[in-house]
Design an enzyme around this catalytic site. Structure first.
Site, PDB file in Angstrom:
ATOM      1  N   ALA A 162       0.851  -1.185   0.000  1.00 44.85           N
ATOM      2  CA  ALA A 162       0.000   0.000   0.000  1.00 44.85           C
ATOM      3  C   ALA A 162       0.888   1.237   0.000  1.00 44.85           C
ATOM      4  O   ALA A 162       1.975   1.232   0.580  1.00 44.85           O
ATOM      5  CB  ALA A 162      -0.912   0.010   1.221  1.00 44.85           C
ATOM      6  N   ILE A 220       4.871  -1.261   3.031  1.00 41.79           N
ATOM      7  CA  ILE A 220       4.327   0.078   2.823  1.00 41.79           C
ATOM      8  C   ILE A 220       5.235   0.870   1.876  1.00 41.79           C
ATOM      9  O   ILE A 220       6.433   0.994   2.107  1.00 41.79           O
ATOM     10  CB  ILE A 220       4.172   0.834   4.158  1.00 41.79           C
ATOM     11  CG1 ILE A 220       3.337   0.004   5.141  1.00 41.79           C
ATOM     12  CG2 ILE A 220       3.530   2.193   3.910  1.00 41.79           C
ATOM     13  CD1 ILE A 220       1.945  -0.355   4.659  1.00 41.79           C
ATOM     14  N   LYS A 221       4.646   1.403   0.835  1.00 39.29           N
ATOM     15  CA  LYS A 221       5.381   2.194  -0.146  1.00 39.29           C
ATOM     16  C   LYS A 221       5.461   3.648   0.329  1.00 39.29           C
ATOM     17  O   LYS A 221       4.432   4.277   0.582  1.00 39.29           O
ATOM     18  CB  LYS A 221       4.678   2.124  -1.508  1.00 39.29           C
ATOM     19  CG  LYS A 221       4.612   0.718  -2.069  1.00 39.29           C
ATOM     20  CD  LYS A 221       3.623   0.595  -3.215  1.00 39.29           C
ATOM     21  CE  LYS A 221       4.016   1.407  -4.433  1.00 39.29           C
ATOM     22  NZ  LYS A 221       3.084   1.149  -5.578  1.00 39.29           N
ATOM     23  N   VAL A 222       6.676   4.138   0.456  1.00 36.89           N
ATOM     24  CA  VAL A 222       6.883   5.526   0.867  1.00 36.89           C
ATOM     25  C   VAL A 222       7.627   6.250  -0.244  1.00 36.89           C
ATOM     26  O   VAL A 222       8.437   5.654  -0.959  1.00 36.89           O
ATOM     27  CB  VAL A 222       7.678   5.627   2.190  1.00 36.89           C
ATOM     28  CG1 VAL A 222       6.930   4.929   3.319  1.00 36.89           C
ATOM     29  CG2 VAL A 222       9.077   5.036   2.040  1.00 36.89           C
TER      30      VAL A 222
END
Length: 379
Positions: A97, A133-135
């Site tokens: 996400a 988690i995509k940052v």
């Protein structure tokens, strides 16, 4: 299992050692592949697509009614996890996400959103070792990744276009990175797409992928630490995706159209200038004038020779020092403002990062409007 007779290009890509990830939240895509894909990525565009999908009407209504009084952001986060849960049985790795692009330069908000995703995933029975988690690969994103790692929340550095960004991801302990092979605008503006016969050696982003790969190998040897996996993305053609074998990508995150291309045939058409941009291979299978050729990855020694000069060049930029290095691994890219400065100084990264964030903001805004509308309907 890989098919024994006439394996598709997709099966050949997987068999060659590049793990296939799905760039879709539609469970039918992952379930319909001839082998179990590894990861499923998502972003604000893909979440919005599922939010608007009539097949999800019951799930969306149920979620909004359960979360009466919650903000649209919180509902969006929970829906992201619930959409991912539908794909989860059909993959062997992680669901991903993406934190809000509006917060790309706010460390605390990135951390808060990532933790909210973790809570939402856990509530759906998805443990921390099965999501990522995509940052954004900005100073704030890299600094947030350091904090999240202490929470046992693994991260991927996304919207990545340069070696400084990749080094920052390594320093932050990210699990993986996602270099965009094509800029997002190239998917809709043909003049921005590098139309080349041999993407592995001629596409300008291939040079930067070589720099990243070589730097990660050097860091792994010098530090003994595992480096982020290279999960390349944003392919426009099957030819580009197949080039990831030679470029040393660990994973390939493949969009639906390109995925269908790779599934539809076991061979590539011979290259035709101005004949491949957004042209689906399935539509060309019965064309009498199209010639097809078997695909095979060059032997390692051949690849080494083909790519030797690429490690000392960068068609996308001019910032190469006398030792032919784009960035120093001795630079502390986690220090305040250092990575943002590097991103700003490299015109390609500055423009492409901006365009990617704006694209995802657009998808998020459409979801905000729809969720607010549905909150009124289901109140």
């Amino acid at each position: 299992m890989i098919s024994k007779s006439s394996p598709s290009l997709l099966e050949q890509l997987e068999a060659a050692g590049v793990k296939v990830d799905v760039d879709s939240m539609d469970p039918k895509i992952a379930a319909g592949l001839p082998f179990t894909p590894h990861d499923m990525t998502s972003n604000q565009l893909l979440v919005n697509e599922q939010l608007q999908n009539p097949e999800n009407k019951e799930l969306v209504e149920k979620t909004i009614r359960e979360m009466k009084g919650a903000s649209w952001e919180d509902i969006h986060t929970v829906l992201t996890a619930r959409f991912a849960k539908r794909v989860f049985p059909h993959i062997q790795g992680r669901v991903l996400a993406q934190t809000s692009p509006r917060n790309a330069y706010d460390k605390d908000k990135i951390v808060a959103h990532a933790r909210a995703y973790a809570k939402a995933y856990n509530a759906e029975g998805i443990s921390n070792d099965r999501f990522c988690i995509k940052v954004p690969t900005t100073t704030a994103g890299a600094q947030a990744a350091v904090i999240l790692l202490k929470d046992n929340i693994r991260t991927l550095g996304t919207s990545l276009f340069s070696l400084p960004q990749a080094i920052a991801a390594s320093q932050a302990g990210m699990l993986s990175i996602s270099p965009y092979y094509n800029e997002v605008r190239a998917h809709v503006e043909v003049d921005l797409w590098p139309d080349v016969e041999d993407p592995a050696t001629q596409h300008p982003m291939s040079y930067r992928m070589i720099h990243i790969r070589d730097t990660y190998r050097k860091l792994a040897k010098e530090t003994g630490k595992t480096q982020p996996m290279i999960k390349s993305a944003s392919f426009i053609t099957a030819r580009e995706a197949m080039g990831m074998v030679e470029l040393g990508a660990d994973h390939a995150t493949i969009l639906v159209g390109c995925m269908d291309d790779l599934l539809s045939t076991s061979r590539l058409p011979t290259y035709t200038k101005k004949g491949e941009w957004q042209t689906r291979l399935r539509s060309r299978l019965d064309e009498p004038n199209v010639k097809w050729a078997d695909w095979a990855a060059p032997a390692p020694t051949v690849s080494q020779e083909r790519m030797a000069a690429m490690a000392k060049a960068d068609p996308l930029g001019k910032k190469m020092n006398k030792d032919f290095e784009m960035a120093s691994t001795d630079t502390d890219y986690l220090a305040d403002g250092v990575l943002d400065k590097a991103n700003e100084e490299d015109e390609v990264t500055r423009l492409r990062l901006h365009d990617a964030l704006e694209l995802f903001k657009g998808g998020e805004e459409e979801s905000r409007v729809e969720i607010e509308r549905l909150k009124g309907v289901y109140a």
